[in-house]
Design a protein around this motif. Structure first.
Motif, PDB file in Angstrom:
ATOM      1  N   TRP A  40       0.851  -1.186   0.000  1.00  0.00           N
ATOM      2  CA  TRP A  40       0.000   0.000   0.000  1.00  0.00           C
ATOM      3  C   TRP A  40       0.884   1.232   0.000  1.00  0.00           C
ATOM      4  O   TRP A  40       2.102   1.143   0.174  1.00  0.00           O
ATOM      5  N   ILE A  41       0.261   2.378  -0.245  1.00  0.00           N
ATOM      6  CA  ILE A  41       1.003   3.633  -0.293  1.00  0.00           C
ATOM      7  C   ILE A  41       0.500   4.544   0.818  1.00  0.00           C
ATOM      8  O   ILE A  41      -0.719   4.680   1.016  1.00  0.00           O
ATOM      9  N   PRO A  42       1.393   5.152   1.606  1.00  0.00           N
ATOM     10  CA  PRO A  42       0.956   6.035   2.682  1.00  0.00           C
ATOM     11  C   PRO A  42       0.012   7.126   2.177  1.00  0.00           C
ATOM     12  O   PRO A  42       0.237   7.727   1.123  1.00  0.00           O
ATOM     13  N   GLY A  43      -1.031   7.370   2.952  1.00  0.00           N
ATOM     14  CA  GLY A  43      -2.030   8.370   2.598  1.00  0.00           C
ATOM     15  C   GLY A  43      -3.265   7.790   1.949  1.00  0.00           C
ATOM     16  O   GLY A  43      -4.287   8.464   1.834  1.00  0.00           O
ATOM     17  N   SER A  44      -3.194   6.522   1.522  1.00  0.00           N
ATOM     18  CA  SER A  44      -4.331   5.855   0.896  1.00  0.00           C
ATOM     19  C   SER A  44      -4.463   4.489   1.554  1.00  0.00           C
ATOM     20  O   SER A  44      -3.694   3.565   1.246  1.00  0.00           O
ATOM     21  N   TYR A  45      -5.427   4.366   2.450  1.00  0.00           N
ATOM     22  CA  TYR A  45      -5.427   3.268   3.413  1.00  0.00           C
ATOM     23  C   TYR A  45      -6.207   2.056   2.906  1.00  0.00           C
ATOM     24  O   TYR A  45      -7.300   1.729   3.376  1.00  0.00           O
ATOM     25  N   LEU A  46      -5.588   1.395   1.927  1.00  0.00           N
ATOM     26  CA  LEU A  46      -6.145   0.194   1.318  1.00  0.00           C
ATOM     27  C   LEU A  46      -4.989  -0.659   0.826  1.00  0.00           C
ATOM     28  O   LEU A  46      -4.040  -0.134   0.216  1.00  0.00           O
ATOM     29  N   ILE A  47      -5.045  -1.961   1.084  1.00  0.00           N
ATOM     30  CA  ILE A  47      -4.033  -2.862   0.540  1.00  0.00           C
ATOM     31  C   ILE A  47      -4.249  -2.964  -0.965  1.00  0.00           C
ATOM     32  O   ILE A  47      -5.286  -3.447  -1.426  1.00  0.00           O
ATOM     33  N   ASP A  95      -2.399   3.003 -14.394  1.00  0.00           N
ATOM     34  CA  ASP A  95      -3.280   3.502 -13.346  1.00  0.00           C
ATOM     35  C   ASP A  95      -3.247   5.024 -13.391  1.00  0.00           C
ATOM     36  O   ASP A  95      -2.225   5.639 -13.052  1.00  0.00           O
ATOM     37  N   LEU A  96      -4.334   5.646 -13.811  1.00  0.00           N
ATOM     38  CA  LEU A  96      -4.360   7.092 -13.970  1.00  0.00           C
ATOM     39  C   LEU A  96      -4.524   7.833 -12.649  1.00  0.00           C
ATOM     40  O   LEU A  96      -4.456   9.054 -12.601  1.00  0.00           O
ATOM     41  N   SER A  97      -4.713   7.104 -11.558  1.00  0.00           N
ATOM     42  CA  SER A  97      -4.888   7.756 -10.266  1.00  0.00           C
ATOM     43  C   SER A  97      -3.542   8.262  -9.749  1.00  0.00           C
ATOM     44  O   SER A  97      -2.497   8.071 -10.367  1.00  0.00           O
ATOM     45  N   VAL A  98      -3.572   8.889  -8.580  1.00  0.00           N
ATOM     46  CA  VAL A  98      -2.350   9.416  -7.960  1.00  0.00           C
ATOM     47  C   VAL A  98      -1.630   8.372  -7.124  1.00  0.00           C
ATOM     48  O   VAL A  98      -0.577   8.643  -6.560  1.00  0.00           O
ATOM     49  N   ARG A  99      -2.161   7.150  -7.051  1.00  0.00           N
ATOM     50  CA  ARG A  99      -1.645   6.164  -6.112  1.00  0.00           C
ATOM     51  C   ARG A  99      -0.645   5.180  -6.715  1.00  0.00           C
ATOM     52  O   ARG A  99       0.068   4.507  -5.982  1.00  0.00           O
ATOM     53  N   GLY A 100      -0.630   5.030  -8.030  1.00  0.00           N
ATOM     54  CA  GLY A 100       0.172   3.981  -8.635  1.00  0.00           C
ATOM     55  C   GLY A 100       1.172   4.496  -9.647  1.00  0.00           C
ATOM     56  O   GLY A 100       1.946   5.423  -9.385  1.00  0.00           O
ATOM     57  N   ALA A 101       1.153   3.871 -10.837  1.00  0.00           N
ATOM     58  CA  ALA A 101       2.081   4.237 -11.908  1.00  0.00           C
ATOM     59  C   ALA A 101       1.321   4.232 -13.225  1.00  0.00           C
ATOM     60  O   ALA A 101       0.393   3.436 -13.430  1.00  0.00           O
ATOM     61  N   TYR A 102       1.755   5.123 -14.133  1.00  0.00           N
ATOM     62  CA  TYR A 102       1.076   5.262 -15.428  1.00  0.00           C
ATOM     63  C   TYR A 102       2.129   5.519 -16.497  1.00  0.00           C
ATOM     64  O   TYR A 102       3.084   6.273 -16.291  1.00  0.00           O
ATOM     65  N   LEU A 103       1.929   4.908 -17.649  1.00  0.00           N
ATOM     66  CA  LEU A 103       2.843   5.136 -18.770  1.00  0.00           C
ATOM     67  C   LEU A 103       2.120   4.879 -20.084  1.00  0.00           C
ATOM     68  O   LEU A 103       1.475   3.841 -20.258  1.00  0.00           O
ATOM     69  N   ASP A 104       2.196   5.839 -20.981  1.00  0.00           N
ATOM     70  CA  ASP A 104       1.791   5.638 -22.364  1.00  0.00           C
ATOM     71  C   ASP A 104       2.699   6.483 -23.241  1.00  0.00           C
ATOM     72  O   ASP A 104       3.725   6.992 -22.768  1.00  0.00           O
ATOM     73  N   THR A 105       2.369   6.641 -24.495  1.00  0.00           N
ATOM     74  CA  THR A 105       3.259   7.370 -25.403  1.00  0.00           C
ATOM     75  C   THR A 105       3.187   8.878 -25.206  1.00  0.00           C
ATOM     76  O   THR A 105       3.955   9.617 -25.825  1.00  0.00           O
ATOM     77  N   ALA A 106       2.274   9.363 -24.343  1.00  0.00           N
ATOM     78  CA  ALA A 106       2.138  10.800 -24.104  1.00  0.00           C
ATOM     79  C   ALA A 106       2.777  11.241 -22.788  1.00  0.00           C
ATOM     80  O   ALA A 106       3.275  12.367 -22.693  1.00  0.00           O
ATOM     81  N   ARG A 107       2.764  10.384 -21.756  1.00  0.00           N
ATOM     82  CA  ARG A 107       3.310  10.790 -20.464  1.00  0.00           C
ATOM     83  C   ARG A 107       3.606   9.564 -19.608  1.00  0.00           C
ATOM     84  O   ARG A 107       3.120   8.456 -19.886  1.00  0.00           O
ATOM     85  N   GLY A 108       4.393   9.806 -18.566  1.00  0.00           N
ATOM     86  CA  GLY A 108       4.644   8.781 -17.567  1.00  0.00           C
ATOM     87  C   GLY A 108       4.526   9.384 -16.185  1.00  0.00           C
ATOM     88  O   GLY A 108       4.718  10.590 -15.989  1.00  0.00           O
ATOM     89  N   PHE A 109       4.193   8.548 -15.223  1.00  0.00           N
ATOM     90  CA  PHE A 109       4.091   8.976 -13.832  1.00  0.00           C
ATOM     91  C   PHE A 109       4.289   7.743 -12.969  1.00  0.00           C
ATOM     92  O   PHE A 109       3.829   6.648 -13.310  1.00  0.00           O
ATOM     93  N   PHE A 110       4.991   7.909 -11.851  1.00  0.00           N
ATOM     94  CA  PHE A 110       5.080   6.781 -10.931  1.00  0.00           C
ATOM     95  C   PHE A 110       5.333   7.233  -9.503  1.00  0.00           C
ATOM     96  O   PHE A 110       5.940   8.262  -9.247  1.00  0.00           O
ATOM     97  N   ASN A 111       4.802   6.444  -8.582  1.00  0.00           N
ATOM     98  CA  ASN A 111       5.182   6.482  -7.179  1.00  0.00           C
ATOM     99  C   ASN A 111       6.189   5.367  -6.952  1.00  0.00           C
ATOM    100  O   ASN A 111       6.065   4.262  -7.517  1.00  0.00           O
ATOM    101  N   GLY A 112       7.170   5.620  -6.097  1.00  0.00           N
ATOM    102  CA  GLY A 112       8.184   4.616  -5.834  1.00  0.00           C
ATOM    103  C   GLY A 112       7.635   3.326  -5.277  1.00  0.00           C
ATOM    104  O   GLY A 112       8.210   2.249  -5.480  1.00  0.00           O
ATOM    105  N   THR A 113       6.501   3.401  -4.575  1.00  0.00           N
ATOM    106  CA  THR A 113       5.888   2.202  -4.009  1.00  0.00           C
ATOM    107  C   THR A 113       5.448   1.214  -5.083  1.00  0.00           C
ATOM    108  O   THR A 113       5.250   0.026  -4.790  1.00  0.00           O
TER     109      THR A 113
END
Length: 594
Positions: A40-47, A95-113
């Motif tokens: 899980w990621i701190p701040g979002s209390y779900l496994i 995963d387009l949310s703020v909790r995970g990781a996202y990648l396509d040909t337009a952008r990338g985003f990730f949390n270290g968790t």
């Protein structure tokens, strides 16, 4: 900074949504090195079981493969080796949310968790991470945005090496990749950045001016200096999305592109107001939960649930201050704030769950109730965000009343901050209340017992009246009426209602929630049922279709439950008086900048 644990991250195949992350351990455990990925990621209390997105994993040392044995859903053991050990994972990221990781040909985003394996036994050692660009000319203009400490990065793009004091810090700095816009400002002398990705036509300069007011107010509320040397807002804008997650020197946000302020528009739309509230909420967390936190989170155990009865104090109090900041910082006036407050009061009042679950219970069971809501949730639970915000308001006004205006919740928050600066320790389950009582200098045991450990309604009407604000409840004028200022809805005859919350469905109208004691429940309807006809007319606009009926009238409804068609006779109820109206008649001194 000398790194003993070295990471690297690159977008491996953006078209397939695959990141590749490696971790190299110079001195692996001679008995066999264990690796884990957070659940899980701190701040979002779900496994969330981030390891389920690992599609490949391998290990090598000295150019030779090393055997890995999977021990559990998120743990691996490498066979003993004497040389530096490198483990590589490929992670599916969509995963387009703020909790995970996202990648396509337009952008990338990730949390270290989501991408960085934890080296068991070496999590306290310094880390470095090389953030690498994807291959191909199509990505030549991609850049990096993050609050990680740069060690050796390209000035133009930001790709290169970053550092962290330990694993806990490494995973607390999300990263945005791609082509984006950036606007900067200083708040109390601290550099801030707003990085916006996604297509939009918003006025980012105005957003920066308004965000600066929020940041400066909150820094001064707790006292300078700010708890970070630099801060980054990572904002992705798209369609109908909304959310945020706090980090120690940054926040990840998603919002509708239409919520950004339009160029040339000097007003604050409802959407922009919601966005400013999101900025305010996540920024306040820089103090309240990222530093001041429950002992249960110090340190986090990211392999299992971390239970605390204090989430109301960290999410609820933060939810109180997010909108309060907007009025105290001069972005909105008192009446605009009261309209927001009325909606929060209404949201809590409309849930029968407030009579079944206390705030402490809501906090403790967040893992399997608040974060796993279903069609019965309004009848069974109360939100530690919404009711927690109202409890914070009630506590603030109670302290002011009992101390003759000499003390307030502001003083409590500053005392909690001073305590953290002095010892850096998490709060015991009863410590928040003890600090508040000591700071106020008056007895608050009765307040906490009623507000946190009972299902009694908060005495908001009496407390607000003392501040020159009246609170009354009436029936909603329509399904879209969420409460507001007195006079914001036209009074009329009592509306006939189903006693259910609804949403559009291709076949008619879907019942999302059937409310306790309502007409729909009495007729045997359930959440998930799809109304196809009301009084033998196609179900479409429930408000309009019921407008000519009176409470007590009987109508026949036809509905599908799964693939079975049924009908029921339903005796319509009267819209309950659960909609808050606030009116300002005095100075509402607590809203003024201290």
């Amino acid at each position: 900074m000398t790194a003993t644990v070295r990471y690297a991250l690159r977008p491996l195949r953006p078209e397939a949504h695959l990141f590749e992350a490696t971790v190299t351990v110079d001195a692996p455990d001679p008995a066999g090195q264990r690796f884990t990925l957070p659940a899980w990621i701190p701040g979002s209390y779900l496994i969330r079981d981030f390891a389920r997105q690992i599609v490949a994993i391998r290990a090598e040392a000295g150019g030779r493969p090393v055997a890995l044995t999977q021990l559990s859903k998120h743990e691996w053991l490498a066979e003993p080796c004497r040389k530096a050990l490198t483990v590589t994972v490929e992670v599916y990221a969509y995963d387009l949310s703020v909790r995970g990781a996202y990648l396509d040909t337009a952008r990338g985003f990730f949390n270290g968790t989501s991408v960085f394996l934890r080296v068991e036994g070496q999590e306290g050692r310094p880390c470095s991470v090389d953030i690498l660009p994807p291959d191909g000319k199509a990505y030549a203009d991609w850049c990096v945005a993050t609050s990680l400490t740069p060690l050796d990065v390209r000035k133009k793009t930001g790709f290169g090496r970053y550092g962290a004091a330990d694993y806990d810090e490494l995973i607390d700095h999300p990263v945005e990749l791609g082509e984006f816009e950036r606007v900067t400002f200083k708040a109390c002398g601290v550099p801030h950045e707003i990085v916006v990705s996604g297509r939009h036509k918003g006025d980012l300069k105005r957003l920066a001016r308004d965000a600066r007011k929020i940041c400066e107010y909150q820094i001064r509320l707790f006292g300078e200096p700010a708890p970070f040397a630099r801060y980054v807002f990572l904002l992705y804008v798209g369609g109908d999305i909304y959310g945020g997650l706090e980090h120690r020197a940054s926040t990840a946000l998603v919002a509708s592109r239409d919520d950004l302020p339009a160029k040339g528009d000097k007003t604050i739309s409802d959407g922009y107001l919601q966005l400013l509230g999101l900025f305010s909420h996540e920024y306040f967390h820089s103090w309240n939960v990222k530093r001041i936190k429950p002992a249960a989170f110090a340190p986090y155990d990211l392999s299992a649930e971390n239970y605390t009865r204090l989430l109301w104090a960290f999410e609820g109090v933060t939810s109180y201050y997010d909108d309060l900041t907007l009025v105290r910082a001069g972005l909105i006036d008192a009446e605009r704030y009261l309209a927001l407050l009325a909606k929060t009061i209404t949201a809590v009042e409309r849930g029968a769950g407030r009579h079944r679950q206390t705030l402490e219970e809501s906090s403790f069971t967040a893992w399997n109730k608040y974060y796993r809501q279903d069609e019965n949730s309004p009848n069974a639970i109360v939100s530690y965000y919404a009711k927690g915000a109202l409890a914070a308001l009630a506590l603030d006004l109670t302290i002011r009343e009992r101390t003759g205006g000499e003390r307030s919740l502001d003083d409590v928050m500053r005392a909690l901050w001073a305590k953290w600066l002095a010892d850096g320790k998490g709060l015991a389950e009863d410590e928040w209340e003890r600090v508040a009582t000591e700071v106020a200098g008056v007895e608050l045991a009765d307040f906490f017992a009623a507000a946190l450990r009972s299902t009694a309604d908060l005495p908001l009407a009496e407390l607000l009246k003392a501040q020159g604000v009246s609170l009354v409840f009436d029936a909603a004028a329509s399904a879209s009426d969420k409460g507001g200022l007195a006079g914001s809805a036209r009074p009329g005859k009592p509306r006939a209602v189903l006693g259910a919350r609804t949403a559009a469905d291709p076949a008619g109208v879907r019942l999302t929630h059937v409310l306790d004691g309502g007409a729909a429940q009495a007729a045997g309807l359930a959440g998930g049922d799809v109304l196809v006809a009301i009084d033998r007319l196609k179900a479409a606009d429930v408000d309009r279709q019921l407008a000519r009926f009176e409470p007590g009238d009987t109508v026949t409804v036809h509905y599908f439950r799964r693939d079975e068609l049924s009908s029921a006779k339903l005796v319509l109820g009267a819209a309950p008086r659960d909609t808050a109206r606030l009116a300002l008649s005095g100075d509402a001194r607590w809203l003024q900048h201290p």
